[in-house]
Design a protein around this motif. Sequence first.
Motif, short mmCIF file in Angstrom:
data_model
loop_
_atom_site.label_atom_id
_atom_site.label_comp_id
_atom_site.label_asym_id
_atom_site.label_seq_id
_atom_site.Cartn_x
_atom_site.Cartn_y
_atom_site.Cartn_z
N ALA A 25 0.83 -1.20 0.00
CA ALA A 25 0.00 0.00 0.00
C ALA A 25 0.87 1.26 0.00
CB ALA A 25 -0.94 0.00 1.20
N LEU A 26 1.93 1.25 0.80
CA LEU A 26 2.87 2.38 0.82
C LEU A 26 3.50 2.58 -0.56
CD1 LEU A 26 4.86 1.97 4.16
CD2 LEU A 26 3.46 3.93 3.50
N TYR A 28 2.43 1.72 -3.60
CA TYR A 28 1.54 2.28 -4.63
C TYR A 28 1.15 3.72 -4.31
CZ TYR A 28 1.51 -2.05 -7.15
OH TYR A 28 1.91 -3.14 -7.88
N ALA A 29 0.96 4.04 -3.05
CA ALA A 29 0.66 5.43 -2.69
C ALA A 29 1.82 6.33 -3.11
CB ALA A 29 0.39 5.55 -1.19
N ARG A 30 3.04 5.90 -2.84
CA ARG A 30 4.22 6.70 -3.21
C ARG A 30 4.37 6.77 -4.73
NH1 ARG A 30 7.09 10.99 -1.91
NH2 ARG A 30 9.29 10.74 -2.36
N GLU A 33 1.95 9.19 -6.03
CA GLU A 33 2.34 10.54 -5.60
C GLU A 33 3.45 11.07 -6.50
OE1 GLU A 33 4.82 12.24 -1.85
OE2 GLU A 33 3.07 11.02 -1.34
N LYS A 39 -1.49 6.12 -12.30
CA LYS A 39 -2.66 5.52 -11.65
C LYS A 39 -3.61 4.85 -12.64
CE LYS A 39 -5.60 5.95 -7.76
NZ LYS A 39 -5.82 6.60 -6.52
N THR A 101 9.85 2.88 -0.14
CA THR A 101 9.02 1.94 0.63
C THR A 101 9.87 1.09 1.56
OG1 THR A 101 7.38 1.86 -1.14
CG2 THR A 101 7.36 0.04 0.45
#
Length: 139
Positions: A25-26, A28-30, A33, A39, A101
Amino acid sequence: MTPEQQHLIQTSWAQLTPIADQAAALFYARLFELDPALKPLFTGDMKAQGAKLMQAINLVVRSLDKLDSLLPALQTLGQRHVGYGVQAAHYDTVGTALLWTLEQGLGDTFTASTRTAWGEAYSRLATVMQSAGKAAVPA
């Protein structure tokens, strides 16, 4: 890749695997970002995508001493990624998100030597995938 680098990667990965879901999750969020344009390339269930990512990294980590055996699979993966819309520059963004990550998940145990080992491993794999992707694109 030296035996010491292999050991650093395997040891750090063993420390991260208990939080694999959070790490994915970290990541993909990064990634999104760093480059929001990525996305739309991910249309499915992101939790399932994260699990696939962690499985793929796990396979690579277990195979560090025999990376040549992974070459055909990496080449196929690189060719498939072209069809998903992945471009050469995206590999750098993925590498940046991966190292970030690992740093977040491992904290102080993510040393400069460990970062270098992971960076080298990722660079080797990404190069194989990129080369296969380029070969798959008609001139």
